[in-house]
Each structure stands twice: as structure tokens, then as C-alpha cells.
Design an enzyme around this catalytic site. Structure first.
Site, mmCIF file in Angstrom:
data_model
loop_
_atom_site.group_PDB
_atom_site.id
_atom_site.type_symbol
_atom_site.label_atom_id
_atom_site.label_comp_id
_atom_site.label_asym_id
_atom_site.label_seq_id
_atom_site.Cartn_x
_atom_site.Cartn_y
_atom_site.Cartn_z
ATOM 1 N N LYS A 201 -5.154 -34.599 -11.258
ATOM 2 C CA LYS A 201 -5.013 -33.302 -10.594
ATOM 3 C C LYS A 201 -3.554 -33.069 -10.192
ATOM 4 O O LYS A 201 -2.972 -32.032 -10.452
ATOM 5 C CB LYS A 201 -5.936 -33.241 -9.376
ATOM 6 C CG LYS A 201 -5.798 -31.951 -8.612
ATOM 7 C CD LYS A 201 -6.664 -31.889 -7.387
ATOM 8 C CE LYS A 201 -6.238 -30.651 -6.596
ATOM 9 N NZ LYS A 201 -6.927 -30.519 -5.324
ATOM 10 N N GLU A 207 -0.707 -44.906 -11.393
ATOM 11 C CA GLU A 207 -1.571 -45.658 -12.310
ATOM 12 C C GLU A 207 -1.810 -44.870 -13.597
ATOM 13 O O GLU A 207 -1.693 -45.398 -14.710
ATOM 14 C CB GLU A 207 -2.944 -45.927 -11.653
ATOM 15 C CG GLU A 207 -2.917 -46.881 -10.486
ATOM 16 C CD GLU A 207 -2.789 -46.164 -9.147
ATOM 17 O OE1 GLU A 207 -2.157 -45.082 -9.103
ATOM 18 O OE2 GLU A 207 -3.314 -46.680 -8.145
ATOM 19 N N GLY A 261 -10.100 -33.388 -5.604
ATOM 20 C CA GLY A 261 -10.183 -34.469 -6.600
ATOM 21 C C GLY A 261 -11.573 -35.097 -6.678
ATOM 22 O O GLY A 261 -12.156 -35.225 -7.749
ATOM 23 N N ARG A 262 -12.123 -35.477 -5.524
ATOM 24 C CA ARG A 262 -13.429 -36.171 -5.543
ATOM 25 C C ARG A 262 -14.593 -35.212 -5.746
ATOM 26 O O ARG A 262 -15.754 -35.634 -5.742
ATOM 27 C CB ARG A 262 -13.596 -37.016 -4.277
ATOM 28 C CG ARG A 262 -13.412 -36.266 -2.985
ATOM 29 C CD ARG A 262 -13.257 -37.202 -1.799
ATOM 30 N NE ARG A 262 -12.851 -36.475 -0.604
ATOM 31 C CZ ARG A 262 -11.603 -36.187 -0.270
ATOM 32 N NH1 ARG A 262 -10.613 -36.551 -1.067
ATOM 33 N NH2 ARG A 262 -11.322 -35.540 0.839
ATOM 34 N N GLU A 347 -13.674 -41.250 1.542
ATOM 35 C CA GLU A 347 -12.380 -40.554 1.483
ATOM 36 C C GLU A 347 -12.499 -39.200 2.188
ATOM 37 O O GLU A 347 -11.533 -38.707 2.775
ATOM 38 C CB GLU A 347 -11.920 -40.369 0.029
ATOM 39 C CG GLU A 347 -10.482 -39.884 -0.086
ATOM 40 C CD GLU A 347 -9.916 -39.972 -1.495
ATOM 41 O OE1 GLU A 347 -9.168 -40.926 -1.798
ATOM 42 O OE2 GLU A 347 -10.222 -39.079 -2.314
ATOM 43 N N HIS A 378 -31.567 -60.013 -5.767
ATOM 44 C CA HIS A 378 -31.281 -61.435 -5.970
ATOM 45 C C HIS A 378 -29.878 -61.782 -5.485
ATOM 46 O O HIS A 378 -29.341 -62.834 -5.823
ATOM 47 C CB HIS A 378 -31.455 -61.779 -7.455
ATOM 48 C CG HIS A 378 -32.844 -61.472 -7.933
ATOM 49 N ND1 HIS A 378 -33.876 -62.380 -7.859
ATOM 50 C CD2 HIS A 378 -33.382 -60.321 -8.412
ATOM 51 C CE1 HIS A 378 -34.993 -61.812 -8.313
ATOM 52 N NE2 HIS A 378 -34.719 -60.559 -8.652
ATOM 53 N N LYS A 488 0.572 -46.015 -0.607
ATOM 54 C CA LYS A 488 1.295 -45.623 -1.833
ATOM 55 C C LYS A 488 2.791 -45.631 -1.563
ATOM 56 O O LYS A 488 3.587 -46.072 -2.393
ATOM 57 C CB LYS A 488 0.896 -44.206 -2.264
ATOM 58 C CG LYS A 488 -0.472 -44.056 -2.854
ATOM 59 C CD LYS A 488 -0.620 -42.614 -3.378
ATOM 60 C CE LYS A 488 -2.051 -42.215 -3.563
ATOM 61 N NZ LYS A 488 -2.236 -40.803 -3.886
HETATM 62 O O1 F6P Z 1 -5.163 -41.764 -3.935
HETATM 63 C C1 F6P Z 1 -6.256 -40.956 -3.732
HETATM 64 C C2 F6P Z 1 -6.303 -39.815 -4.678
HETATM 65 O O2 F6P Z 1 -5.384 -38.852 -4.305
HETATM 66 C C3 F6P Z 1 -7.707 -39.231 -4.757
HETATM 67 O O3 F6P Z 1 -7.968 -38.327 -3.758
HETATM 68 C C4 F6P Z 1 -7.717 -38.656 -6.123
HETATM 69 O O4 F6P Z 1 -9.011 -38.410 -6.584
HETATM 70 C C5 F6P Z 1 -7.009 -39.747 -6.883
HETATM 71 O O5 F6P Z 1 -6.000 -40.199 -6.005
HETATM 72 C C6 F6P Z 1 -6.412 -39.342 -8.205
HETATM 73 O O6 F6P Z 1 -5.519 -38.281 -8.030
HETATM 74 P P1 F6P Z 1 -4.997 -37.422 -9.247
HETATM 75 O O7 F6P Z 1 -6.163 -36.777 -9.879
HETATM 76 O O8 F6P Z 1 -4.056 -36.453 -8.651
HETATM 77 O O9 F6P Z 1 -4.324 -38.358 -10.198
#
Ligand code: F6P
Length: 523
Positions: A201, A207, A261-262, A347, A378, A488
Site C-alpha cells: 500500500k 521487506e 492495509g489490514r 494491530e 495434541h 522500523k
Molecule cells: O508494519 C505494519 C504495516 O504497516 C501494516 O499495517 C501493513 O499491512 C504492512 O505494514 C504492509 O504495509 P504495505 O502494504 O504498505 O507494504
């Protein structure tokens, strides 16, 4: 109110004290219609709260609390696109993605339609082999790169859609910056038939960018630098960021920053699923959520599935003091649900400051944990049955057997129902304390009619709206996530330290940096 009449808060506290001492079995004995009173169904879902420390009186006082919080108006704000994410000045329109007609601003509604149409057209083109790879072969291997909300929803949905998959397509995911994740995702794939979809987003997530660089280099090595771009698209709300990353305009699938995002799996974020499962699957998925949305919006709070679930979870956390909730899906296809809910709930509502910037006076979001049943039985069910800590459990089951194995499905169902019964009833064992089950341990049960896109959509929408109602109750903002930022930020300085520009750190952190630097230097 007369001087001696209790305030609403005192009344609630009175009920909380009563329920803290209550016996679930006695609650059933006292009210023969308890099961039917505390069960409710909608949109292909059935929720049973009869094994929770709740009764009509508790529901009534909690509903009164919601009335006092102007909840109907807050719901209308959510659905119509008002700025409900006040700390970031944004609307929150995951519901608008299910039904753009609910959005008041026509430009936004049109934007939603255009975004979803672009996804559908591209997915159809890939599926119908109109959009081919640069060597003329079909793009049948899809790699979805993203993390958090740009990963967990699509990943859950792909698993959950196991009865709706198209055998022509494979879909793999990579989220973690641990290089093994992207290496695993690309392992054995043929670049000529692979389409990489980068989803972020913000387009600023470390990452995802690193994994995208690895995937792009992998494509370029085989297809050549210019041609590789044909196999790489991006989904983002930050078009400028994507262009700066070298992605051509027509390879960018945009969506508005009014999608959290979520909450984004309803949006272009699920492009990979539209290709692998087909746009009609996504339509049905959104349709299921829309039915739940309509139920939430139109049915009175006392008969409303979402209010019931929210009241139960708030009650357990804020009044009965249970710090965690264990979610156990008795369906392998839903095994990622606990992880998905961790982000959605923790979150969103893992906050301690109200909208008025003062500390919240109650405990907010429970810690969510869990794994699929029966495997969980289990592992940690010993703890659920006999530990000194009681944990409310959400049992989630699917009624229809799609594996054509009615007996195994019956065994699965029997286990789920029996575990809930055992937690509640317990078992006396005279003379042997080790074999005694105290019982009186609460649980909820949610049934889906089938693992079809509609009930799956409704299940996710139920939890989204539950999170919203919890936030209304606690007066917090469910839609920001500033708590993820500090780590971060510090990681940037830590990386610089690992690379030699050692900054200021506490003694513990410094010792770990030094340990890693010693290995780096000697290797
Ligand atoms: O670090 C948390 C976060 O900002 C989440 O809220 C989000 O879903 C995720 O990182 C990924 O963010 P993006 O879609 O901007 O890469």
C-alpha cells in the site's frame, strides 16, 4: 435517576462480579432457552455464545453502553466514507469495496469501481491467455510479494478457497525479509511462465522492496532487463513510489488510501487471487461480506450477529479480565485465520489512548492466538483444560464436507463439539487431583455453512466489524498503527551499526551487534 439507583457503570460492574463467580452449568439450568437466546445466524454463519459468561441482563447493559456511544451514527460514518481514521485524516472504505453504492462521495465510488475493473480485466486477460509472457507462453505461475495486510488476507483466502482453485495456476507467497522466503517462492519456477505481483500500500515497506528486487533480478537474468518488466506488476496506493521503483504506469494497479492495509483483501491487493481463482470468486467473496454488511447495518443491535460477537469479546476482556482469546478453526483450509485475526484485531485495537488522547480506562484488544484443530488438541489443549489460567476459546467449524469423506468430517466435528463441552462440564475425579477437570471454561462456536466464498467473506467481515465496534466501545482509533513505527525506525540505525557506523545503543543491543560484526568480519 434517584439517589440510590445505581449508575450504568455500577450495574455493569455488578454483572461482572456476578459472572466472575457464575457456573456455566447453572446458567443453563436456570434458563432452559439459553441456547436459543444466545445463538444467532446470518450470512451463512451461526454463532453460539451459550457457553460464555453472558446472559440477557449482560447483553442489555452492554447494548445500552453502545447506545450511549452514538454507535449508529458512527456506523453510518464508516459505511458512507466519513473520516473515521481521525489520526491519519482518512476514510475507511473496505465496505465500499463490497458495495460502492454505499459511498457518499461519487468520485471515490467511481475510483473503487475503476480499480476493481482494471483488476478484473487484467485477471481475465491472463486467464484467457490474451496477456502472455514475453516468449509467448501463458503466465500460470503467480508470485505474490507483500507483508502484513498485503499478505495475510490473500494468503488466508487462497488456502480457504481450496475447493475453488483452478489447476492451471499456482500461487506462491513471499513476505519475510529472511531471504529463504523469496528463494522458496521462486524455487523451481520457470521465469517464462511466471508473473510477479508486488503488493505494498505504502510502497515503502523494506521487506517487500527487497524481495521485489530479488524477484526482478531473477526475471532479468532469464528474460533480459527490458523484457522482465512484462512479468512484473505492482499493486499500491502510492503510484509515485511504484514509478520511482521503475514500474510502468500500465503495470500499476492502484487503490485509494481509504483502504486500510489490514482491511485491504477486498481491493486490488487481491489481484493474485483474481488471476489464480478467477474474478468471479472474488465477486462472490465480496458479495458474502456485503450480505453481512447489510445485516450489521440494518438489523437491530439486540438481534445483530456483529454486536453479539463484539459484546462477548469486550465482556471477556474488559470486564471479566481474560487477557487472551484462543481461536481454533476445525478446518485445515482456515488454519491461517488466527494469524490473520492477530493483525486485524491486535494491530487495530492494541491501543491504550482514546480519541481524546487520554489513557483508556479499560483493557483493550485481547491477545489472539491459536492453530487448527484437531492438531491443537495434541499441543496446548492440556493448558486450556487444566491450567490455572482460563482462556476463552473460539471454535470455528465448517458444516459441509467437501472432501467426500463424511466419516472423517464427522470425527472432526465430534472433536470440536466435544472439546467445547469438556471445557464447560469438566469432570470430577475423586481422590486424583491430576485427573480432575475443573470445567467452567468459556467458549464460543462459529459455524460456516460451507467453505464457499460467501461465508468466508462473511466470516472476515464479521471480525472486521467486531473490531470496529470494540474501538467504538473503547473510544480508540482502530484504523491507525503507529505502534509499528518505532521498531522500523530503530532497525535503520541498527543496520547502519551492523555495517560499521556504530551508533548509540544500550549495552545489551550493542553486545548483539558486536557478536554479529565479529562473525561478519571473520567470514
Ligand atoms: O508494519 C505494519 C504495516 O504497516 C501494516 O499495517 C501493513 O499491512 C504492512 O505494514 C504492509 O504495509 P504495505 O502494504 O504498505 O507494504
Amino acid at each position: 435517576m434517584s439517589r440510590n439507583e445505581p449508575t450504568l457503570n455500577q450495574t455493569i460492574q455488578g454483572h461482572a462480579e456476578r459472572m466472575a463467580k457464575a457456573s456455566l452449568i447453572e446458567l443453563f439450568d436456570r434458563d432452559p432457552s439459553r441456547m436459543s437466546r444466545l445463538s444467532i445466524g446470518a450470512a451463512g454463519l451461526h454463532l453460539d455464545l451459550s457457553k460464555q459468561f453472558l446472559d440477557q441482563a449482560v447483553l442489555s447493559v452492554m447494548l445500552e453502553q453502545f447506545e450511549n456511544r452514538n454507535t449508529s451514527a458512527r456506523m453510518e460514518d464508516l459505511f458512507t466514507g466519513a473520516i473515521v481514521n481521525t489520526t491519519e485524516g482518512r476514510a475507511v472504505l473496505h465496505t465500499g469495496l463490497r458495495d460502492p453504492q454505499t459511498v457518499r462521495d461519487q468520485a471515490v465510488a467511481d475510483d473503487i469501481r475503476a480499480s476493481l475493473q482494471k483488476v478484473e480485466a487484467f485477471a481475465d486477460a491472463v486467464r484467457l491467455q490474451k496477456r502472455l509472457g514475453v516468449t509467448g507462453r501463458s503466465l500460470t505461475q503467480i508470485v505474490h510479494l507483500g507483508i502484513g495486510g498485503s499478505d495475510l488476507g490473500p494468503r488466508l483466502l487462497y488456502d480457504a478457497a481450496r475447493y475453488h482453485r483452478d489447476s492451471r495456476f499456482t500461487l506462491r507467497f513471499a513476505a519475510n525479509v529472511d531471504p529463504s522466503d523469496i528463494n522458496d517462492a521462486l524455487f523451481g519456477l520457470d521465469p517464462e511462465t511466471t508473473l510477479v505481483i508486488m503488493v505494498s500500500k505504502s510502497f515503502s515497506t523494506q521487506e517487500t522492496k527487497l524481495n521485489a528486487n530479488v524477484a526482478r533480478a531473477w526475471l532479468e537474468t532469464s528474460l533480459g532487463k527490458d523484457k522482465a518488466a512484462e512479468h512484473f506488476v505492482a499493486v499500491t496506493a502510492n503510484g509515485q513510489g511504484a514509478r520511482e521503483f521503475g514500474i510502468a504506469e500500465d503495470a500499476i494497479f492502484g487503490f485509494g488510501d481509504y483502504v486500510g492495509g489490514r482491511f485491504s483483501l477486498w481491493s486490488a491487493v487481491s489481484l493474485s487471487l483474481a488471476i489464480a481463482l478467477g474474478p468471479s470468486f472474488m465477486d462472490r467473496f465480496r458479495q458474502g461480506a456485503k450480505v453481512l454488511d447489510e445485516h450489521f447495518r440494518s438489523v437491530s443491535a439486540k438481534d445483530n450477529l456483529v454486536f453479539r460477537k463484539a459484546i462477548c469479546d469486550i465482556w471477556n476482556r474488559s470486564y471479566l479480565g481474560f487477557p487472551t482469546r484462543c481461536v481454533v478453526p476445525y478446518a485445515k483450509a482456515l488454519s491461517l485465520l488466527p494469524q490473520y485475526l492477530q493483525q486485524l484485531e491486535m494491530e487495530s485495537n492494541g491501543k491504550a489512548v482514546t480519541l481524546n488522547e487520554v489513557p483508556v480506562s479499560q483493557e483493550t484488544a485481547a491477545t489472539v492466538w491459536g492453530t487448527e484443530g484437531t492438531n491443537a488438541q495434541h499441543a496446548y489443549f492440556q493448558h486450556l483444560h487444566q491450567s490455572s489460567t482460563r482462556t476463552p476459546v473460539d471454535f470455528i467449524g465448517v458444516i459441509a464436507d467437501r472432501e467426500n469423506n463424511p466419516y472423517s468430517t464427522r470425527v472432526l466435528h465430534a472433536n470440536m463439539i466435544a472439546q467445547a463441552e469438556a471445557l464447560m462440564l469438566g469432570e470430577a475425579s475423586p481422590g486424583d487431583a491430576h485427573r480432575r477437570f475443573t470445567g467452567n471454561r468459556p467458549s464460543s462456536m462459529i459455524w460456516l455453512d460451507a467453505l464457499d466464498p460467501e461465508p468466508i467473506g462473511a466470516l472476515i467481515a464479521l471480525h472486521e466489524h467486531k473490531v470496529f465496534l470494540e474501538a467504538v466501545f473503547w473510544n480508540i482509533n482502530a484504523f491507525d498503527q503507529f505502534g509499528v513505527e518505532l521498531g522500523k525506525k530503530l532497525a535503520k540505525g541498527t543496520l547502519a551499526s551492523l555495517e560499521g557506523a556504530i551508533g548509540a545503543h544500550d549495552a545489551s543491543t550493542l553486545s548483539h551487534i558486536e557478536r554479529l560484526r565479529a562473525v561478519q568480519t571473520s567470514s
